[in-house]
Design an enzyme around this catalytic site. Structure first.
Site, PDB file in Angstrom:
ATOM      1  CG  ASP A  54      26.675 -88.692 -45.725  1.00  0.00           C
ATOM      2  OD1 ASP A  54      26.368 -88.457 -46.791  1.00  0.00           O
ATOM      3  OD2 ASP A  54      25.916 -88.105 -44.920  1.00  0.00           O
ATOM      4  CG  ASP A  93      29.905 -86.340 -46.158  1.00  0.00           C
ATOM      5  OD1 ASP A  93      29.972 -85.158 -46.358  1.00  0.00           O
ATOM      6  OD2 ASP A  93      29.119 -87.135 -47.031  1.00  0.00           O
ATOM      7  CE  LYS A 122      30.433 -83.765 -48.528  1.00  0.00           C
ATOM      8  NZ  LYS A 122      29.009 -83.847 -48.333  1.00  0.00           N
ATOM      9  CD  GLU A 191      24.354 -83.586 -53.769  1.00  0.00           C
ATOM     10  OE1 GLU A 191      24.750 -83.537 -52.425  1.00  0.00           O
ATOM     11  OE2 GLU A 191      23.428 -84.266 -54.210  1.00  0.00           O
TER      12      GLU A 191
HETATM   13  O1  KIV Z   1      27.987 -88.511 -49.623  1.00  0.00           O
HETATM   14  C1  KIV Z   1      28.549 -87.987 -50.644  1.00  0.00           C
HETATM   15  O2  KIV Z   1      29.025 -88.613 -51.556  1.00  0.00           O
HETATM   16  C2  KIV Z   1      28.407 -86.430 -51.122  1.00  0.00           C
HETATM   17  C3  KIV Z   1      28.293 -86.055 -52.548  1.00  0.00           C
HETATM   18  C4  KIV Z   1      26.894 -86.171 -53.400  1.00  0.00           C
HETATM   19  C5  KIV Z   1      28.909 -84.904 -52.870  1.00  0.00           C
HETATM   20  O3  KIV Z   1      28.153 -85.564 -50.287  1.00  0.00           O
END
Ligand code: KIV
Length: 274
Positions: A54, A93, A122, A191
């Protein structure tokens, strides 16, 4: 046989592939992808996992945070990636509050997989997301749990800051890792946490861990594509090494990232936190 034909011959990457890479101590690579053209380029350069993050809210849509990204937008970009993908594993995500309740998360994760073609979803959060992760896992949906700095909680965290620096918050993140893994998470993404804490988590869990500003001991490393190409506006975090600098093409930069992760040269201490 040229490089592209060789890539196409390689077996597709599944969750089991990543698990066995972890068991063999073989590093795996992950970059964000949001469209078909970059998907082809990243696969040809040897990327194992494509994360439809995201972060697209910031790097594609020009927003200040990831919070306004919608489920429809995530499905759209995940489908763009999945259509072009031949062998990499695709993680998508769950956008802000699309997983606020377990059954809502189940419905929305099913759309990311069914309409978007994601292989794994995720979810940001630890113990608080355990019931959701358990339900998804029981219904056959693989989950990567995102711990440490949670971009969707940027306001609660008062900015994009390293997490787990004091004893209490480090303990909380360790407990979160144990909770999500026992609820069925298949993978963790850590992270922006101190290296020592990331090392403890990697040693404590039996699932693959992807790091970003975490530790070289993580089985895999991820970066936001536009950050590692040095084209995101604004200040970059210390872990976002610019791989285009010193390389003469985007493909060469991505191959450099793949080689640096696989050989253990990236992340180096200057990309990590004490
Ligand atoms: O949204 C994204 O790109 C992420 C990365 C920061 C791992 O979650």
């Amino acid at each position: 046989m040229n490089m592209q034909q060789q890539q196409a011959q390689l077996p597709t990457i599944s969750l089991a592939t990543i698990r066995s890479m972890k068991d063999r101590d073989e590093k795996f690579t992950c970059l964000t992808a949001y469209d078909a053209s970059f998907t082809v380029l990243l696969e040809n350069a040897g990327i194992d996992i494509l994360l439809v993050g995201d972060s697209l809210g910031m790097v594609i849509q020009g927003r200040d945070t990831t919070l306004p990204v919608t489920l429809e937008e995530m499905i759209y970009h995940t489908a763009c990636v999945s259509r072009a993908r031949k062998r990499a594993l695709v993680i998508a995500d769950m956008p802000f509050m699309s997983d606020a309740e377990p059954t809502q998360a189940l419905t929305n994760a099913a759309r990311l997989m069914g309409e978007g073609g994601a292989h794994i979803v995720k979810i940001e959060g630890g113990l608080v997301m355990a019931d959701t992760i358990r339900l998804l896992s029981e219904r056959g949906i693989p989950v990567c749990a995102h711990l440490g700095l949670l971009p969707q909680s940027v306001h609660k965290m008062s900015g994009y800051r390293v997490q787990g620096r004091d004893e209490q918050s480090a303990r909380q993140i360790l407990d979160d890792a144990a909770s999500v893994v026992s609820a069925g998470a298949d993978m963790l993404l850590l992270e922006c946490v101190p290296t020592g804490l990331a090392d403890q988590i990697v040693a404590a869990v039996d699932v693959p861990v992807i790091g970003i500003g975490a530790s070289a001991s993580c089985g895999g490393q991820v970066l936001v594509l536009y950050d590692m190409l040095g084209i995101s506006p604004g200040k970059r975090a210390k872990f976002s090494k610019n791989f285009l600098a010193g390389n003469d093409s985007i493909e060469a930069a991505v191959k450099d990232f793949v080689q640096a992760v696989k050989s253990g040269q990236f992340p180096a201490p200057e990309h990590l936190y004490d």
